[in-house]
Design a protein around this motif. Sequence first.
Motif, short mmCIF file in Angstrom:
data_model
loop_
_atom_site.label_atom_id
_atom_site.label_comp_id
_atom_site.label_asym_id
_atom_site.label_seq_id
_atom_site.Cartn_x
_atom_site.Cartn_y
_atom_site.Cartn_z
N SER A 143 0.83 -1.19 0.00
CA SER A 143 0.00 0.00 0.00
C SER A 143 0.87 1.25 0.00
CB SER A 143 -0.92 0.01 1.22
OG SER A 143 -0.15 0.06 2.40
N GLN A 144 0.28 2.35 -0.43
CA GLN A 144 1.02 3.60 -0.48
C GLN A 144 1.28 4.11 0.93
OE1 GLN A 144 -1.36 6.19 -2.96
NE2 GLN A 144 -0.06 5.74 -4.70
N CYS B 65 1.51 7.18 1.92
CA CYS B 65 0.71 8.37 2.18
C CYS B 65 -0.12 8.66 0.94
CB CYS B 65 1.59 9.57 2.54
SG CYS B 65 2.54 10.25 1.16
N ASP B 66 -1.06 9.59 1.07
CA ASP B 66 -1.93 9.92 -0.06
C ASP B 66 -1.27 10.80 -1.10
OD1 ASP B 66 -4.01 8.46 1.05
OD2 ASP B 66 -4.84 10.19 2.11
N HIS B 67 -0.04 11.23 -0.86
CA HIS B 67 0.60 12.21 -1.73
C HIS B 67 1.61 11.61 -2.72
CE1 HIS B 67 -0.73 14.25 1.96
NE2 HIS B 67 -1.22 15.10 1.07
N GLU C 280 1.58 12.42 -6.34
CA GLU C 280 2.00 13.76 -6.76
C GLU C 280 3.47 13.82 -7.18
OE1 GLU C 280 0.90 16.81 -3.93
OE2 GLU C 280 -0.89 15.68 -3.39
N CYS D 14 7.05 12.74 3.80
CA CYS D 14 5.84 13.49 3.47
C CYS D 14 5.60 14.46 4.61
CB CYS D 14 4.65 12.55 3.30
SG CYS D 14 3.10 13.44 2.96
N ASP E 203 1.79 14.28 5.96
CA ASP E 203 1.43 13.12 6.78
C ASP E 203 2.49 12.76 7.81
OD1 ASP E 203 -1.03 12.75 5.50
OD2 ASP E 203 -0.08 11.62 3.87
#
Length: 105
Positions: free
Chosen positions: A2-3, A5-7, A10, A78, A81
């Motif tokens: 899984s990633q 963080c959500d960024h 980008e 990040c 996060d």
Amino acid sequence: MSQPCDHVAEAREVTPSANGCEDCLRTGDRWVHLRLCMTCGHVGCCDSSPNKHARAHFHEVGHPLVRSFEPGEDWWWCYADEVVFQVPGAPPAPSWVKGDPAAGR
């Protein structure tokens, strides 16, 4: 996997803006370690440096992802996060990068 963080989505392929903290080079200040913005290529100094230019760049323009710009290091951070991680397959910082504040002057 899984990633971290959500960024991560980008992140871009970037060209470093300088061979040292671009802001410190401009003002004649010194830095401790370098960070590379993975959105635009801004090279800033770390939070252990007096000016914390990498973090200031995040607060100014909102680019959350940086990676270490120290020779041989391959970790990312990040700011949004507050998480450190590695990107599988991402190469380490190039060996020509200098942690020496006098580099590039």
